[in-house]
Scaffold this motif. Sequence first.
Motif, mmCIF file in Angstrom:
data_model
loop_
_atom_site.group_PDB
_atom_site.id
_atom_site.type_symbol
_atom_site.label_atom_id
_atom_site.label_comp_id
_atom_site.label_asym_id
_atom_site.label_seq_id
_atom_site.Cartn_x
_atom_site.Cartn_y
_atom_site.Cartn_z
ATOM 1 N N THR A 155 -1.136 -9.856 -3.731
ATOM 2 C CA THR A 155 -2.542 -9.857 -4.144
ATOM 3 C C THR A 155 -3.115 -8.445 -4.221
ATOM 4 O OG1 THR A 155 -3.367 -10.104 -1.875
ATOM 5 C CG2 THR A 155 -2.971 -12.131 -3.149
ATOM 6 N N THR A 156 -2.555 -7.502 -3.473
ATOM 7 C CA THR A 156 -3.099 -6.146 -3.415
ATOM 8 C C THR A 156 -1.989 -5.129 -3.606
ATOM 9 O OG1 THR A 156 -4.829 -6.857 -1.882
ATOM 10 C CG2 THR A 156 -4.390 -4.495 -1.998
ATOM 11 N N LEU A 157 -2.213 -4.206 -4.535
ATOM 12 C CA LEU A 157 -1.246 -3.147 -4.820
ATOM 13 C C LEU A 157 -2.006 -1.827 -4.925
ATOM 14 C CD1 LEU A 157 1.620 -2.214 -5.546
ATOM 15 C CD2 LEU A 157 1.134 -2.876 -7.927
ATOM 16 N N ASP A 158 -1.706 -0.896 -4.030
ATOM 17 C CA ASP A 158 -2.351 0.418 -4.013
ATOM 18 C C ASP A 158 -1.318 1.466 -4.399
ATOM 19 O OD1 ASP A 158 -3.498 2.883 -3.447
ATOM 20 O OD2 ASP A 158 -4.339 2.256 -1.527
ATOM 21 N N LEU A 159 -1.496 2.044 -5.576
ATOM 22 C CA LEU A 159 -0.607 3.089 -6.080
ATOM 23 C C LEU A 159 -1.386 4.372 -6.359
ATOM 24 C CD1 LEU A 159 1.614 0.974 -8.521
ATOM 25 C CD2 LEU A 159 2.165 1.724 -6.202
ATOM 26 N N ASN A 160 -2.433 4.614 -5.604
ATOM 27 C CA ASN A 160 -3.222 5.837 -5.772
ATOM 28 C C ASN A 160 -2.359 7.076 -5.553
ATOM 29 O OD1 ASN A 160 -5.609 4.476 -6.219
ATOM 30 N ND2 ASN A 160 -6.252 4.550 -4.087
ATOM 31 N N GLY B 71 -3.285 0.170 -22.476
ATOM 32 C CA GLY B 71 -2.297 -0.857 -22.165
ATOM 33 C C GLY B 71 -2.706 -1.701 -20.979
ATOM 34 N N LEU B 72 -3.212 -1.045 -19.934
ATOM 35 C CA LEU B 72 -3.668 -1.781 -18.751
ATOM 36 C C LEU B 72 -4.860 -2.673 -19.097
ATOM 37 C CD1 LEU B 72 -3.379 1.099 -16.132
ATOM 38 C CD2 LEU B 72 -2.130 -1.085 -16.064
ATOM 39 N N GLY B 73 -5.767 -2.125 -19.891
ATOM 40 C CA GLY B 73 -6.931 -2.923 -20.294
ATOM 41 C C GLY B 73 -6.560 -4.158 -21.087
ATOM 42 N N LYS B 74 -5.643 -4.012 -22.029
ATOM 43 C CA LYS B 74 -5.192 -5.164 -22.822
ATOM 44 C C LYS B 74 -4.493 -6.201 -21.960
ATOM 45 C CE LYS B 74 -4.820 -2.768 -27.219
ATOM 46 N NZ LYS B 74 -3.933 -2.255 -28.273
ATOM 47 N N ALA B 75 -3.708 -5.730 -20.985
ATOM 48 C CA ALA B 75 -3.013 -6.657 -20.086
ATOM 49 C C ALA B 75 -4.005 -7.463 -19.267
ATOM 50 C CB ALA B 75 -2.060 -5.893 -19.169
ATOM 51 N N LEU B 76 -5.062 -6.833 -18.844
ATOM 52 C CA LEU B 76 -6.072 -7.522 -18.043
ATOM 53 C C LEU B 76 -6.844 -8.549 -18.886
ATOM 54 C CD1 LEU B 76 -7.360 -4.580 -15.851
ATOM 55 C CD2 LEU B 76 -5.844 -6.470 -15.172
ATOM 56 N N GLU B 77 -6.963 -8.297 -20.178
ATOM 57 C CA GLU B 77 -7.597 -9.284 -21.065
ATOM 58 C C GLU B 77 -6.738 -10.541 -21.172
ATOM 59 O OE1 GLU B 77 -8.296 -7.455 -24.834
ATOM 60 O OE2 GLU B 77 -9.818 -6.098 -24.051
ATOM 61 N N VAL B 78 -5.419 -10.367 -21.190
ATOM 62 C CA VAL B 78 -4.484 -11.495 -21.315
ATOM 63 C C VAL B 78 -4.487 -12.330 -20.045
ATOM 64 C CG1 VAL B 78 -2.033 -12.082 -21.519
ATOM 65 C CG2 VAL B 78 -3.006 -10.284 -22.942
ATOM 66 N N ASN B 79 -4.525 -11.672 -18.914
ATOM 67 C CA ASN B 79 -4.409 -12.384 -17.635
ATOM 68 C C ASN B 79 -5.755 -12.428 -16.957
ATOM 69 O OD1 ASN B 79 -3.602 -13.516 -15.259
ATOM 70 N ND2 ASN B 79 -1.939 -12.109 -14.905
ATOM 71 N N GLY C 206 0.082 -13.771 -11.917
ATOM 72 C CA GLY C 206 -1.155 -14.503 -11.704
ATOM 73 C C GLY C 206 -1.726 -14.366 -10.310
ATOM 74 N N SER C 207 -1.103 -13.563 -9.453
ATOM 75 C CA SER C 207 -1.561 -13.483 -8.067
ATOM 76 C C SER C 207 -2.332 -12.212 -7.731
ATOM 77 C CB SER C 207 -0.366 -13.608 -7.106
ATOM 78 O OG SER C 207 0.519 -12.513 -7.270
ATOM 79 N N LEU C 208 -2.086 -11.121 -8.438
ATOM 80 C CA LEU C 208 -2.699 -9.834 -8.094
ATOM 81 C C LEU C 208 -4.201 -9.852 -8.357
ATOM 82 C CD1 LEU C 208 -1.583 -7.066 -7.057
ATOM 83 C CD2 LEU C 208 -1.889 -6.259 -9.385
ATOM 84 N N THR C 209 -4.970 -9.483 -7.346
ATOM 85 C CA THR C 209 -6.427 -9.417 -7.494
ATOM 86 C C THR C 209 -6.956 -8.000 -7.329
ATOM 87 O OG1 THR C 209 -6.750 -9.949 -5.151
ATOM 88 C CG2 THR C 209 -6.785 -11.795 -6.727
ATOM 89 N N THR C 210 -6.184 -7.113 -6.714
ATOM 90 C CA THR C 210 -6.620 -5.736 -6.503
ATOM 91 C C THR C 210 -5.501 -4.781 -6.886
ATOM 92 O OG1 THR C 210 -8.021 -6.408 -4.647
ATOM 93 C CG2 THR C 210 -7.495 -4.067 -4.812
ATOM 94 N N LEU C 211 -5.807 -3.856 -7.795
ATOM 95 C CA LEU C 211 -4.859 -2.831 -8.216
ATOM 96 C C LEU C 211 -5.579 -1.497 -8.168
ATOM 97 C CD1 LEU C 211 -2.166 -1.862 -9.437
ATOM 98 C CD2 LEU C 211 -3.125 -2.395 -11.704
ATOM 99 N N LEU D 182 0.855 -1.186 0.000
ATOM 100 C CA LEU D 182 0.000 0.000 0.000
ATOM 101 C C LEU D 182 0.887 1.230 0.000
ATOM 102 C CD1 LEU D 182 -2.457 -1.261 2.773
ATOM 103 C CD2 LEU D 182 -2.579 -1.664 0.311
ATOM 104 N N LEU D 183 0.921 1.915 -1.128
ATOM 105 C CA LEU D 183 1.799 3.071 -1.310
ATOM 106 C C LEU D 183 1.027 4.290 -1.820
ATOM 107 C CD1 LEU D 183 4.774 1.237 -3.092
ATOM 108 C CD2 LEU D 183 4.598 1.840 -0.670
ATOM 109 N N PRO D 184 -0.088 4.624 -1.205
ATOM 110 C CA PRO D 184 -0.852 5.770 -1.716
ATOM 111 C C PRO D 184 -0.128 7.092 -1.453
ATOM 112 C CG PRO D 184 -1.797 5.027 0.357
ATOM 113 C CD PRO D 184 -0.710 4.043 -0.021
ATOM 114 N N GLY D 185 0.000 7.892 -2.498
ATOM 115 C CA GLY D 185 0.550 9.232 -2.364
ATOM 116 C C GLY D 185 2.022 9.322 -2.031
#
Length: 134
Positions: free
Chosen positions: A82-87, A126-134, A107-112, A57-60
Amino acid sequence: AALAAVVKAENGAALVAAGFEALGRSALPRLSLTSAIGEVHAHTLVRSLPSSVVEVLLPGVEIGDEGAMLVGTFLSSSKALTTLDLNGNKIGDSGALGLAKALEVNGSLTTLRLEDNKIGDKGALGLGKALEVN
């Protein structure tokens, strides 16, 4: 004595890195950093992350594009995160594309969380295409 599962460091990336080094880089499932470290210190922080970390969790903390690409490198090899916060990190298209590349193989990240950044159409696509692949 048990070590707290959350590290909140206001003295920056070097303190966190030193803590992980002292712990053998495997004791903390969650990292929460609340102070701005900037792109310069993002490398120190990411390099010190233990492979077992589940939440980052690295917001700000203002890691910018370079920091996002470094996080992407970590994400590419992580099997636990599983969780990565880059807000609110001043991440633009190049940082988003670095994360997207990692998302294609992780294959492990469920929350970005990427709200309040500077990601434009190119990064979002780019992010959208990556999510289609995985």
